[in-house]
Motif scaffolding. Structure first.
Motif, PDB file in Angstrom:
ATOM      1  N   PRO A 227      79.126 -40.618  27.796  1.00  0.00           N
ATOM      2  CA  PRO A 227      80.383 -40.704  27.039  1.00  0.00           C
ATOM      3  C   PRO A 227      80.706 -42.138  26.654  1.00  0.00           C
ATOM      4  O   PRO A 227      80.520 -43.059  27.453  1.00  0.00           O
ATOM      5  CB  PRO A 227      81.427 -40.148  28.022  1.00  0.00           C
ATOM      6  CG  PRO A 227      80.650 -39.352  29.008  1.00  0.00           C
ATOM      7  CD  PRO A 227      79.314 -39.996  29.126  1.00  0.00           C
ATOM      8  N   SER A 228      81.184 -42.325  25.446  1.00  0.00           N
ATOM      9  CA  SER A 228      81.474 -43.681  24.969  1.00  0.00           C
ATOM     10  C   SER A 228      82.496 -44.392  25.850  1.00  0.00           C
ATOM     11  O   SER A 228      82.467 -45.617  25.972  1.00  0.00           O
ATOM     12  CB  SER A 228      81.971 -43.634  23.520  1.00  0.00           C
ATOM     13  OG  SER A 228      83.137 -42.830  23.420  1.00  0.00           O
ATOM     14  N   GLY A 229      83.380 -43.631  26.493  1.00  0.00           N
ATOM     15  CA  GLY A 229      84.375 -44.237  27.374  1.00  0.00           C
ATOM     16  C   GLY A 229      83.792 -44.872  28.619  1.00  0.00           C
ATOM     17  O   GLY A 229      84.453 -45.689  29.269  1.00  0.00           O
ATOM     18  N   LYS A 230      82.552 -44.516  28.952  1.00  0.00           N
ATOM     19  CA  LYS A 230      81.899 -45.093  30.128  1.00  0.00           C
ATOM     20  C   LYS A 230      80.959 -46.237  29.767  1.00  0.00           C
ATOM     21  O   LYS A 230      80.414 -46.894  30.647  1.00  0.00           O
ATOM     22  CB  LYS A 230      81.115 -44.016  30.896  1.00  0.00           C
ATOM     23  CG  LYS A 230      82.002 -43.005  31.597  1.00  0.00           C
ATOM     24  CD  LYS A 230      81.171 -42.068  32.477  1.00  0.00           C
ATOM     25  CE  LYS A 230      82.074 -41.071  33.208  1.00  0.00           C
ATOM     26  NZ  LYS A 230      81.294 -40.184  34.093  1.00  0.00           N
ATOM     27  N   ILE A 231      80.743 -46.456  28.473  1.00  0.00           N
ATOM     28  CA  ILE A 231      79.834 -47.511  28.034  1.00  0.00           C
ATOM     29  C   ILE A 231      80.625 -48.786  27.767  1.00  0.00           C
ATOM     30  O   ILE A 231      81.550 -48.805  26.961  1.00  0.00           O
ATOM     31  CB  ILE A 231      79.074 -47.104  26.754  1.00  0.00           C
ATOM     32  CG1 ILE A 231      78.238 -45.851  27.005  1.00  0.00           C
ATOM     33  CG2 ILE A 231      78.185 -48.247  26.276  1.00  0.00           C
ATOM     34  CD1 ILE A 231      77.570 -45.291  25.766  1.00  0.00           C
ATOM     35  N   HIS A 232      80.249 -49.848  28.484  1.00  0.00           N
ATOM     36  CA  HIS A 232      80.873 -51.156  28.304  1.00  0.00           C
ATOM     37  C   HIS A 232      79.773 -52.108  27.855  1.00  0.00           C
ATOM     38  O   HIS A 232      78.859 -52.404  28.628  1.00  0.00           O
ATOM     39  CB  HIS A 232      81.495 -51.643  29.612  1.00  0.00           C
ATOM     40  CG  HIS A 232      82.434 -50.645  30.226  1.00  0.00           C
ATOM     41  ND1 HIS A 232      83.747 -50.526  29.842  1.00  0.00           N
ATOM     42  CD2 HIS A 232      82.224 -49.698  31.174  1.00  0.00           C
ATOM     43  CE1 HIS A 232      84.318 -49.545  30.544  1.00  0.00           C
ATOM     44  NE2 HIS A 232      83.412 -49.031  31.348  1.00  0.00           N
ATOM     45  N   SER A 233      79.832 -52.558  26.619  1.00  0.00           N
ATOM     46  CA  SER A 233      78.748 -53.399  26.107  1.00  0.00           C
ATOM     47  C   SER A 233      79.274 -54.737  25.610  1.00  0.00           C
ATOM     48  O   SER A 233      80.424 -54.858  25.183  1.00  0.00           O
ATOM     49  CB  SER A 233      77.994 -52.682  24.990  1.00  0.00           C
ATOM     50  OG  SER A 233      78.840 -52.436  23.888  1.00  0.00           O
ATOM     51  N   THR A 234      78.401 -55.723  25.679  1.00  0.00           N
ATOM     52  CA  THR A 234      78.738 -57.067  25.220  1.00  0.00           C
ATOM     53  C   THR A 234      77.571 -57.634  24.423  1.00  0.00           C
ATOM     54  O   THR A 234      76.409 -57.376  24.731  1.00  0.00           O
ATOM     55  CB  THR A 234      79.050 -58.008  26.404  1.00  0.00           C
ATOM     56  OG1 THR A 234      79.275 -59.330  25.886  1.00  0.00           O
ATOM     57  CG2 THR A 234      77.910 -58.059  27.407  1.00  0.00           C
ATOM     58  N   MET A 235      77.894 -58.416  23.410  1.00  0.00           N
ATOM     59  CA  MET A 235      76.866 -59.061  22.609  1.00  0.00           C
ATOM     60  C   MET A 235      76.583 -60.481  23.091  1.00  0.00           C
ATOM     61  O   MET A 235      75.660 -61.134  22.609  1.00  0.00           O
ATOM     62  CB  MET A 235      77.292 -59.104  21.144  1.00  0.00           C
ATOM     63  CG  MET A 235      77.489 -57.732  20.538  1.00  0.00           C
ATOM     64  SD  MET A 235      77.859 -57.794  18.778  1.00  0.00           S
ATOM     65  CE  MET A 235      76.218 -58.041  18.110  1.00  0.00           C
TER      66      MET A 235
END
Length: 200
Positions: free
Chosen positions: A70-78
């Motif tokens: 689920p997108s709510g569980k994905i934490h991404s950084t560039m």
């Protein structure tokens, strides 16, 4: 140190932290299917809202889509990707120091966004070691996926010395780099409660 798999309960909530699309994101996907995934911390992936914009300036930045989480569980950084792309502009080839700095930047970002729901940090060898050490003080267990042999650099250095005509003018794996990489392995293993290895 006890690294028995019995220490990791199916009822635990696990936060997966990874740079790159290791195993094509199979680990967070499988944990989500099992109801164990608390959060997935990653660098840039195809779902990142700014991926299209930054790709036009930094072609090396790309990413696979993380299906099944689920997108709510994905934490991404560039940030880790941008840092490496920036360094590439000032040197012909990246070295282990660049990736150490990348890992430290990633760890600090995860620490700022950490979810207290997680009982376990799932990470990969030679990365997030300082974060794992800090979280162990809060009772968070550490699972390390060993993705490559700890003596890889030693083997590559030996092969270069025996076949130097095949490679660059200088050994890309000098003794000091081999020693540094093996020290990173020792630190990674020292904080692990469980090591996962694909084979002997």
């Amino acid at each position: 140190m006890n690294r028995n798999i019995d220490q990791i309960s199916p009822a635990m909530k696990i936060a997966v932290c990874q740079l790159g699309a290791r195993h094509r994101y199979a680990i967070p996907r499988m944990l989500e299917e099992a109801g164990c995934l608390a959060a997935f911390y990653c660098d840039v992936n195809a779902d990142h809202p700014l991926i299209r914009l930054f790709r036009s300036f930094f072609p090396g930045i790309d990413g696979r889509r993380c299906e099944g989480v689920p997108s709510g569980k994905i934490h991404s950084t560039m940030l880790p990707n941008l840092m490496l792309e920036w360094r590439k502009r000032f040197r012909p080839m990246l070295d282990s120091e660049d990736f150490i700095v990348q890992g430290e930047l990633f760890s600090r970002w995860i620490d700022r966004h950490w979810t207290d729901e997680a009982d376990v940090l799932f990470t990969f060898s030679r990365i997030n070691t300082d974060l794992a050490r800090k979280l162990k003080g809060r009772g968070v267990r550490n699972v390390v996926d060993v993705i490559i042999s700890p003596i890889t650099e030693r083997i590559l250095s030996r092969e270069y010395c025996e076949n130097s005509a095949w490679g660059p003018a200088e050994n890309p794996f000098p003794p000091e780099r081999v020693a540094r990489e093996e020290n990173l392995w020792r630190e990674s293993i020292a904080v692990a409660d469980l090591l996962l290895c694909p084979s002997q």
